[in-house]
Scaffold this motif. Sequence first.
Motif, PDB file in Angstrom:
ATOM      1  N   THR A 179       0.828  -1.214   0.000  1.00 30.63           N
ATOM      2  CA  THR A 179       0.000   0.000   0.000  1.00 30.63           C
ATOM      3  C   THR A 179       0.863   1.266   0.000  1.00 30.63           C
ATOM      4  OG1 THR A 179      -0.130  -0.127   2.401  1.00 30.63           O
ATOM      5  CG2 THR A 179      -1.988  -1.045   1.176  1.00 30.63           C
ATOM      6  N   GLY A 180       2.172   1.099  -0.234  1.00 37.15           N
ATOM      7  CA  GLY A 180       3.080   2.235  -0.066  1.00 37.15           C
ATOM      8  C   GLY A 180       3.362   3.036  -1.317  1.00 37.15           C
ATOM      9  N   HIS A 181       2.812   2.646  -2.447  1.00 42.99           N
ATOM     10  CA  HIS A 181       3.160   3.354  -3.678  1.00 42.99           C
ATOM     11  C   HIS A 181       2.320   4.619  -3.829  1.00 42.99           C
ATOM     12  CE1 HIS A 181       5.378   3.364  -7.435  1.00 42.99           C
ATOM     13  NE2 HIS A 181       4.329   3.945  -7.946  1.00 42.99           N
ATOM     14  N   VAL A 182       2.992   5.760  -3.941  1.00 41.37           N
ATOM     15  CA  VAL A 182       2.279   7.040  -4.015  1.00 41.37           C
ATOM     16  C   VAL A 182       1.928   7.359  -5.471  1.00 41.37           C
ATOM     17  CG1 VAL A 182       2.370   9.496  -3.473  1.00 41.37           C
ATOM     18  CG2 VAL A 182       3.510   7.835  -1.973  1.00 41.37           C
ATOM     19  N   MET A 183       0.641   7.543  -5.737  1.00 44.19           N
ATOM     20  CA  MET A 183       0.167   7.832  -7.097  1.00 44.19           C
ATOM     21  C   MET A 183      -0.571   9.161  -7.105  1.00 44.19           C
ATOM     22  SD  MET A 183      -1.385   3.990  -7.835  1.00 44.19           S
ATOM     23  CE  MET A 183      -2.032   4.330  -9.470  1.00 44.19           C
ATOM     24  N   GLY A 184      -0.223  10.035  -8.060  1.00 40.11           N
ATOM     25  CA  GLY A 184      -0.891  11.331  -8.149  1.00 40.11           C
ATOM     26  C   GLY A 184      -2.127  11.268  -9.025  1.00 40.11           C
ATOM     27  N   ALA A 185      -2.105  10.383 -10.030  1.00 44.71           N
ATOM     28  CA  ALA A 185      -3.224  10.205 -10.963  1.00 44.71           C
ATOM     29  C   ALA A 185      -3.009   8.879 -11.663  1.00 44.71           C
ATOM     30  CB  ALA A 185      -3.268  11.335 -11.989  1.00 44.71           C
ATOM     31  N   TYR A 186      -4.095   8.312 -12.207  1.00 44.54           N
ATOM     32  CA  TYR A 186      -3.970   7.022 -12.894  1.00 44.54           C
ATOM     33  C   TYR A 186      -4.835   7.014 -14.147  1.00 44.54           C
ATOM     34  CZ  TYR A 186      -4.304   1.976 -13.799  1.00 44.54           C
ATOM     35  OH  TYR A 186      -4.274   0.722 -14.385  1.00 44.54           O
ATOM     36  N   PHE A 187      -4.210   6.653 -15.273  1.00 44.81           N
ATOM     37  CA  PHE A 187      -4.912   6.529 -16.558  1.00 44.81           C
ATOM     38  C   PHE A 187      -4.773   5.100 -17.052  1.00 44.81           C
ATOM     39  CE2 PHE A 187      -3.604  10.967 -16.352  1.00 44.81           C
ATOM     40  CZ  PHE A 187      -4.741  11.638 -16.795  1.00 44.81           C
ATOM     41  N   GLU A 188      -5.890   4.469 -17.390  1.00 47.32           N
ATOM     42  CA  GLU A 188      -5.837   3.114 -17.940  1.00 47.32           C
ATOM     43  C   GLU A 188      -6.508   3.096 -19.311  1.00 47.32           C
ATOM     44  OE1 GLU A 188      -6.837  -0.048 -15.221  1.00 47.32           O
ATOM     45  OE2 GLU A 188      -6.965  -1.541 -16.829  1.00 47.32           O
ATOM     46  N   ALA A 189      -5.713   2.792 -20.339  1.00 50.12           N
ATOM     47  CA  ALA A 189      -6.273   2.588 -21.676  1.00 50.12           C
ATOM     48  C   ALA A 189      -6.667   1.119 -21.784  1.00 50.12           C
ATOM     49  CB  ALA A 189      -5.252   2.956 -22.749  1.00 50.12           C
ATOM     50  N   HIS A 190      -7.774   0.838 -22.461  1.00 51.25           N
ATOM     51  CA  HIS A 190      -8.267  -0.542 -22.502  1.00 51.25           C
ATOM     52  C   HIS A 190      -9.140  -0.706 -23.738  1.00 51.25           C
ATOM     53  CE1 HIS A 190      -9.661  -4.392 -20.879  1.00 51.25           C
ATOM     54  NE2 HIS A 190      -8.768  -4.253 -19.912  1.00 51.25           N
ATOM     55  N   ILE A 191      -9.236  -1.947 -24.231  1.00 49.11           N
ATOM     56  CA  ILE A 191     -10.236  -2.208 -25.275  1.00 49.11           C
ATOM     57  C   ILE A 191     -11.620  -2.155 -24.623  1.00 49.11           C
ATOM     58  CG2 ILE A 191      -8.617  -3.547 -26.657  1.00 49.11           C
ATOM     59  CD1 ILE A 191     -10.129  -6.088 -25.701  1.00 49.11           C
ATOM     60  N   ILE A 372      -9.504   5.157 -20.888  1.00 51.78           N
ATOM     61  CA  ILE A 372      -9.692   5.485 -22.307  1.00 51.78           C
ATOM     62  C   ILE A 372     -10.014   4.175 -23.015  1.00 51.78           C
ATOM     63  CG2 ILE A 372      -8.534   6.307 -24.403  1.00 51.78           C
ATOM     64  CD1 ILE A 372      -6.525   7.662 -22.188  1.00 51.78           C
ATOM     65  N   PHE A 373     -11.158   4.122 -23.705  1.00 52.81           N
ATOM     66  CA  PHE A 373     -11.512   2.895 -24.431  1.00 52.81           C
ATOM     67  C   PHE A 373     -11.246   3.054 -25.919  1.00 52.81           C
ATOM     68  CE2 PHE A 373     -15.056   1.016 -21.474  1.00 52.81           C
ATOM     69  CZ  PHE A 373     -14.074   0.594 -20.587  1.00 52.81           C
ATOM     70  N   ILE A 374     -10.832   1.950 -26.548  1.00 47.70           N
ATOM     71  CA  ILE A 374     -10.790   1.891 -28.016  1.00 47.70           C
ATOM     72  C   ILE A 374     -11.714   0.745 -28.456  1.00 47.70           C
ATOM     73  CG2 ILE A 374      -8.479   2.884 -28.206  1.00 47.70           C
ATOM     74  CD1 ILE A 374      -7.502  -0.051 -28.820  1.00 47.70           C
ATOM     75  N   PRO A 375     -12.225   0.807 -29.686  1.00 42.33           N
ATOM     76  CA  PRO A 375     -13.162  -0.236 -30.142  1.00 42.33           C
ATOM     77  C   PRO A 375     -12.460  -1.585 -30.279  1.00 42.33           C
ATOM     78  CG  PRO A 375     -13.091   1.638 -31.675  1.00 42.33           C
ATOM     79  CD  PRO A 375     -11.971   1.833 -30.718  1.00 42.33           C
ATOM     80  N   CYS A 376     -13.217  -2.666 -30.093  1.00 38.88           N
ATOM     81  CA  CYS A 376     -12.692  -3.983 -30.440  1.00 38.88           C
ATOM     82  C   CYS A 376     -13.681  -4.660 -31.381  1.00 38.88           C
ATOM     83  CB  CYS A 376     -12.383  -4.818 -29.200  1.00 38.88           C
ATOM     84  SG  CYS A 376     -13.766  -5.109 -28.089  1.00 38.88           S
ATOM     85  N   GLU A 377     -13.138  -5.493 -32.242  1.00 38.74           N
ATOM     86  CA  GLU A 377     -13.908  -6.077 -33.347  1.00 38.74           C
ATOM     87  C   GLU A 377     -15.112  -6.864 -32.835  1.00 38.74           C
ATOM     88  OE1 GLU A 377     -11.316  -7.638 -36.618  1.00 38.74           O
ATOM     89  OE2 GLU A 377     -12.627  -9.368 -36.372  1.00 38.74           O
TER      90      GLU A 377
END
Length: 409
Positions: A179-191, A372-377
């Motif tokens: 639980t020690g990792h300091v994160m200022g913001a998080y962005f996840e790109a995904h299909i 962020i989503f991108i289309p998948c077939e």
Amino acid sequence: MSELRIDGDRLWRTLMDLAKIGATPKGGLCRLALTDLDRQGRDLFVSWCEAAGCTVTVDEVGNIFARRPGRNPDRPAVCMGSHLDTQPTGGRFDGIYGVLAGLEVIRSLNDQGIETDAPIDLIVWTNEEGARFSPPMLGSGAAMGVFTLDHVLDIRDSDGLRLGDELARIGYKGTVPVTGHVMGAYFEAHIEQGPVLEAEGFEIGVVTGAQGQRWYEATVTGRESHAGPTPMRLRRDALAGAAVMMEAVEAIALEVGGDACSTIGRVQVHPDSRNVIPGRVWFTTDLRNPDSDALARMDAMLRERLAAIAEKRGLTLELTDFWAFPTTPFAPELVDRVRESAQRRGLTHRDIVSGAGHDAVYVARKVPTTMIFIPCEGGLSHNEAENIRPDHAASGCAVLADAVLATAG
Ligand SMILES: [Zn+2]
């Protein structure tokens, strides 16, 4: 703000290189968490990050953090990431796309000599799929304090192998406190893992949050009796009653509308014999809605309607709550950054809500987050035939880059 150029060909080559590890004959991937294949995939990813000048650390549940330093080491990192594990008959892009899009952002920043103020971290979360070790999203859940470290390390797979032992065996039992990792913001790109973007012709999904979910188990009890001598008016048929309840469950989402979903995925009939009127039926129900008030309304509708059907038919109903997950709105300022980037790059986009669980949903409990989503077939995912278009992969990566740069300064 300077616009980063993304090398879409390099991103695609990298995706295809990683897809060789655990490749299945049908063109998909089988790279279950903490197997030898997962180790090979992790090792290759780490070697790429080190070649890109990142410092790699691993925490106590095997989450990997690759850091590109910033001018100001005191600022919390702006993070990108997703997962590298897959379902047993999984695809090449679920999770992996988000990780390698992040790597392409770092490589492009390096190529163009761009320094950021905040450090940038690229994260691989352990066991997102939940296919080998259940439940899913264990790495991000542990990091956000949803699960304790001991609990996660003690979870066993179907062969009785302990997660903590497997982590050590493949060399990814790290020392960074979970639980020690300091994160200022998080962005996840995904299909997207659904059909909406493709069907409506959009290149980018601006994800505004994740749906809330409520899972139930229902047991309907009537009376078993002979299918011949028992006249219709004297029956207490649990299955006929359950069938009406199932129609009512479907109607709930249709009536509430919007993004509401209601699903019955499992049914068991007792005694399951063709000439016995069923005495007992068990079924599951999954209700989802991105709006928590609407989800609460769906919950009330479910309870009221199923009880009324049971009463009318002389059946008893036991409805139990199995699991629930609250609606998760993402950070509005980060969502705006994603939308602005898509706009500026001339990409077609729409706001969308995530129907599935993702690491981002746990991270959002403690850290400003978006996806962020991108289309998948064909909307196909958790399937070996899962596929995306290279130009969509590059577009999503460009939007990720812009949003990260705007946040990291
Ligand atoms: Zn995923």
